[in-house]
Design a protein around this motif. Structure first.
Motif, mmCIF file in Angstrom:
data_model
loop_
_atom_site.group_PDB
_atom_site.id
_atom_site.type_symbol
_atom_site.label_atom_id
_atom_site.label_comp_id
_atom_site.label_asym_id
_atom_site.label_seq_id
_atom_site.Cartn_x
_atom_site.Cartn_y
_atom_site.Cartn_z
ATOM 1 N N ASP A 1 -92.908 61.000 47.590
ATOM 2 C CA ASP A 1 -93.127 61.648 46.292
ATOM 3 C C ASP A 1 -93.074 60.627 45.160
ATOM 4 O OD1 ASP A 1 -93.166 63.993 47.740
ATOM 5 O OD2 ASP A 1 -91.171 64.650 47.101
ATOM 6 N N VAL A 2 -92.273 59.582 45.361
ATOM 7 C CA VAL A 2 -92.156 58.469 44.422
ATOM 8 C C VAL A 2 -92.249 57.170 45.225
ATOM 9 C CG1 VAL A 2 -90.823 59.723 42.672
ATOM 10 C CG2 VAL A 2 -89.617 58.541 44.518
ATOM 11 N N ASP A 3 -92.551 56.081 44.545
ATOM 12 C CA ASP A 3 -92.683 54.791 45.223
ATOM 13 C C ASP A 3 -91.339 54.146 45.516
ATOM 14 O OD1 ASP A 3 -95.613 54.644 45.186
ATOM 15 O OD2 ASP A 3 -95.339 54.546 43.010
ATOM 16 N N CYS A 4 -90.377 54.380 44.656
ATOM 17 C CA CYS A 4 -89.038 53.821 44.810
ATOM 18 C C CYS A 4 -88.083 54.636 43.954
ATOM 19 C CB CYS A 4 -89.005 52.344 44.410
ATOM 20 S SG CYS A 4 -89.513 52.037 42.706
ATOM 21 N N GLY A 5 -86.789 54.312 44.041
ATOM 22 C CA GLY A 5 -85.812 55.103 43.309
ATOM 23 C C GLY A 5 -84.762 54.263 42.616
ATOM 24 N N ILE A 6 -84.157 54.860 41.616
ATOM 25 C CA ILE A 6 -83.010 54.294 40.918
ATOM 26 C C ILE A 6 -81.946 55.372 40.913
ATOM 27 C CG2 ILE A 6 -82.129 53.467 38.695
ATOM 28 C CD1 ILE A 6 -84.963 52.369 38.144
ATOM 29 N N ALA A 7 -80.721 54.981 41.259
ATOM 30 C CA ALA A 7 -79.628 55.950 41.338
ATOM 31 C C ALA A 7 -78.412 55.382 40.604
ATOM 32 C CB ALA A 7 -79.291 56.243 42.796
ATOM 33 N N LYS B 1 -94.650 55.021 40.462
ATOM 34 C CA LYS B 1 -93.876 56.230 40.180
ATOM 35 C C LYS B 1 -92.449 56.017 40.685
ATOM 36 C CE LYS B 1 -94.624 61.194 40.710
ATOM 37 N NZ LYS B 1 -95.504 62.171 41.394
ATOM 38 N N ILE B 2 -91.485 56.154 39.792
ATOM 39 C CA ILE B 2 -90.090 55.869 40.107
ATOM 40 C C ILE B 2 -89.252 57.134 39.945
ATOM 41 C CG2 ILE B 2 -88.062 54.490 39.492
ATOM 42 C CD1 ILE B 2 -90.052 52.409 38.324
ATOM 43 N N GLY B 3 -88.489 57.469 40.972
ATOM 44 C CA GLY B 3 -87.549 58.578 40.885
ATOM 45 C C GLY B 3 -86.205 58.060 40.388
ATOM 46 N N ILE B 4 -85.535 58.835 39.570
ATOM 47 C CA ILE B 4 -84.232 58.415 39.058
ATOM 48 C C ILE B 4 -83.262 59.584 39.171
ATOM 49 C CG2 ILE B 4 -84.775 58.959 36.645
ATOM 50 C CD1 ILE B 4 -83.211 56.345 35.914
ATOM 51 N N CYS C 1 -79.330 50.788 42.780
ATOM 52 C CA CYS C 1 -78.179 51.533 42.277
ATOM 53 C C CYS C 1 -77.334 50.642 41.374
ATOM 54 C CB CYS C 1 -77.304 52.017 43.438
ATOM 55 S SG CYS C 1 -78.180 52.986 44.684
ATOM 56 N N PHE C 2 -76.746 51.236 40.374
ATOM 57 C CA PHE C 2 -75.779 50.527 39.542
ATOM 58 C C PHE C 2 -74.869 51.538 38.870
ATOM 59 C CE2 PHE C 2 -79.922 50.550 37.420
ATOM 60 C CZ PHE C 2 -79.661 51.227 36.243
ATOM 61 N N GLY C 3 -73.817 51.032 38.254
ATOM 62 C CA GLY C 3 -72.800 51.890 37.685
ATOM 63 C C GLY C 3 -72.827 51.944 36.172
ATOM 64 N N ALA C 4 -72.814 53.148 35.633
ATOM 65 C CA ALA C 4 -72.798 53.339 34.185
ATOM 66 C C ALA C 4 -71.487 52.863 33.568
ATOM 67 C CB ALA C 4 -73.038 54.809 33.844
ATOM 68 N N ARG C 5 -70.429 52.814 34.375
ATOM 69 C CA ARG C 5 -69.144 52.322 33.895
ATOM 70 C C ARG C 5 -68.986 50.817 34.137
ATOM 71 N NH1 ARG C 5 -65.800 57.401 36.423
ATOM 72 N NH2 ARG C 5 -66.153 58.840 34.677
ATOM 73 N N VAL C 6 -69.994 50.209 34.739
ATOM 74 C CA VAL C 6 -69.926 48.798 35.116
ATOM 75 C C VAL C 6 -70.858 47.944 34.257
ATOM 76 C CG1 VAL C 6 -70.264 47.148 37.017
ATOM 77 C CG2 VAL C 6 -69.291 49.415 37.476
ATOM 78 N N VAL C 7 -72.071 48.421 34.023
ATOM 79 C CA VAL C 7 -73.047 47.653 33.248
ATOM 80 C C VAL C 7 -73.440 48.417 31.989
ATOM 81 C CG1 VAL C 7 -73.946 46.483 35.295
ATOM 82 C CG2 VAL C 7 -75.069 48.546 34.489
ATOM 83 N N TYR D 1 -72.353 63.048 42.658
ATOM 84 C CA TYR D 1 -73.244 61.888 42.790
ATOM 85 C C TYR D 1 -73.928 61.849 44.154
ATOM 86 C CZ TYR D 1 -69.276 59.836 45.278
ATOM 87 O OH TYR D 1 -68.252 59.611 46.154
ATOM 88 N N ALA D 2 -73.267 62.343 45.193
ATOM 89 C CA ALA D 2 -73.862 62.306 46.536
ATOM 90 C C ALA D 2 -75.131 63.147 46.592
ATOM 91 C CB ALA D 2 -72.847 62.778 47.569
ATOM 92 N N LEU D 3 -75.129 64.276 45.936
ATOM 93 C CA LEU D 3 -76.323 65.124 45.923
ATOM 94 C C LEU D 3 -77.457 64.471 45.141
ATOM 95 C CD1 LEU D 3 -74.641 68.608 45.405
ATOM 96 C CD2 LEU D 3 -75.483 67.591 47.538
ATOM 97 N N ALA D 4 -77.125 63.814 44.043
ATOM 98 C CA ALA D 4 -78.151 63.108 43.267
ATOM 99 C C ALA D 4 -78.745 61.970 44.099
ATOM 100 C CB ALA D 4 -77.558 62.571 41.970
ATOM 101 N N GLY D 5 -77.914 61.224 44.794
ATOM 102 C CA GLY D 5 -78.392 60.145 45.635
ATOM 103 C C GLY D 5 -79.282 60.630 46.755
ATOM 104 N N GLU D 6 -78.852 61.688 47.407
ATOM 105 C CA GLU D 6 -79.650 62.255 48.494
ATOM 106 C C GLU D 6 -81.015 62.716 47.991
ATOM 107 O OE1 GLU D 6 -79.138 65.584 51.993
ATOM 108 O OE2 GLU D 6 -78.316 66.061 50.024
ATOM 109 N N THR D 7 -81.046 63.351 46.840
ATOM 110 C CA THR D 7 -82.304 63.863 46.293
ATOM 111 C C THR D 7 -83.283 62.735 45.996
ATOM 112 O OG1 THR D 7 -81.131 65.757 45.360
ATOM 113 C CG2 THR D 7 -83.303 65.270 44.453
ATOM 114 N N VAL D 8 -82.815 61.671 45.359
ATOM 115 C CA VAL D 8 -83.682 60.524 45.065
ATOM 116 C C VAL D 8 -84.159 59.878 46.361
ATOM 117 C CG1 VAL D 8 -83.727 58.192 44.097
ATOM 118 C CG2 VAL D 8 -82.686 60.038 42.810
ATOM 119 N N ALA D 9 -83.240 59.655 47.286
ATOM 120 C CA ALA D 9 -83.588 58.994 48.545
ATOM 121 C C ALA D 9 -84.615 59.798 49.335
ATOM 122 C CB ALA D 9 -82.322 58.768 49.371
#
Length: 148
Positions: free
Chosen positions: A57-63, A2-5, A105-111, A42-50
């Protein structure tokens, strides 16, 4: 698995592609990000996944944010998180094998989306090696404990 994103407004389209990609490979994906393109912190999204990873709740996360940097910094402020920013598959694989990273983590403007899928695949398929790396990961966790 289970992956949180999670994501900010810059990464809505890429998040949706990554979710479909993961689900097509049999992973359960929980969306902790925004689905709107209006400004989202983005900080709130990162905190929520982490926090979801730490709670179990999830095994790992992607942000995902614009560069991956800001959201990774936010993730790494949560005790127990080892978030890595990766713009290519080799680093993603080794971040799991050597550092036991639990948020990618990775960047939508980068990859682009195809490279992002390759990064995700290497990371989710990698396994922490432990052994000689365990002492270093423990040192990282000890540093975290001293500074909380």
């Amino acid at each position: 698995m289970k992956i949180g994103i999670g994501n900010d407004h810059t990464a809505v389209a890429l998040k949706n592609e990554i979710m479909k990609h993961l689900e097509s490979r049999g992973f359960e994906v929980v969306n902790y990000g925004t689905d709107e393109t209006t400004s989202f912190n983005y900080a709130l999204a990162g905190e929520t996944v982490a926090e979801a990873v730490v709670r179990g709740d999830v095994d790992c996360g992607i942000a995902i944010c614009g560069t991956g940097i800001g959201i990774s910094i936010a993730c790494n402020k949560v005790n127990g998180i080892r978030a890595c920013v990766c713009s290519e598959p080799f680093s993603a694989k080794l971040s799991k094998q050597h550092n036991n990273s639990n948020v990618l983590c990775f960047g939508a403007r980068v990859v682009g989306s195809e490279l992002a899928k390759m990064i995700v695949d290497e990371w989710v398929n990698a396994t922490y090696e432990g052994g000689r790396h365990a002492e270093r990961v423990q040192t990282i966790m000890d540093i975290e404990s001293k500074n909380c």
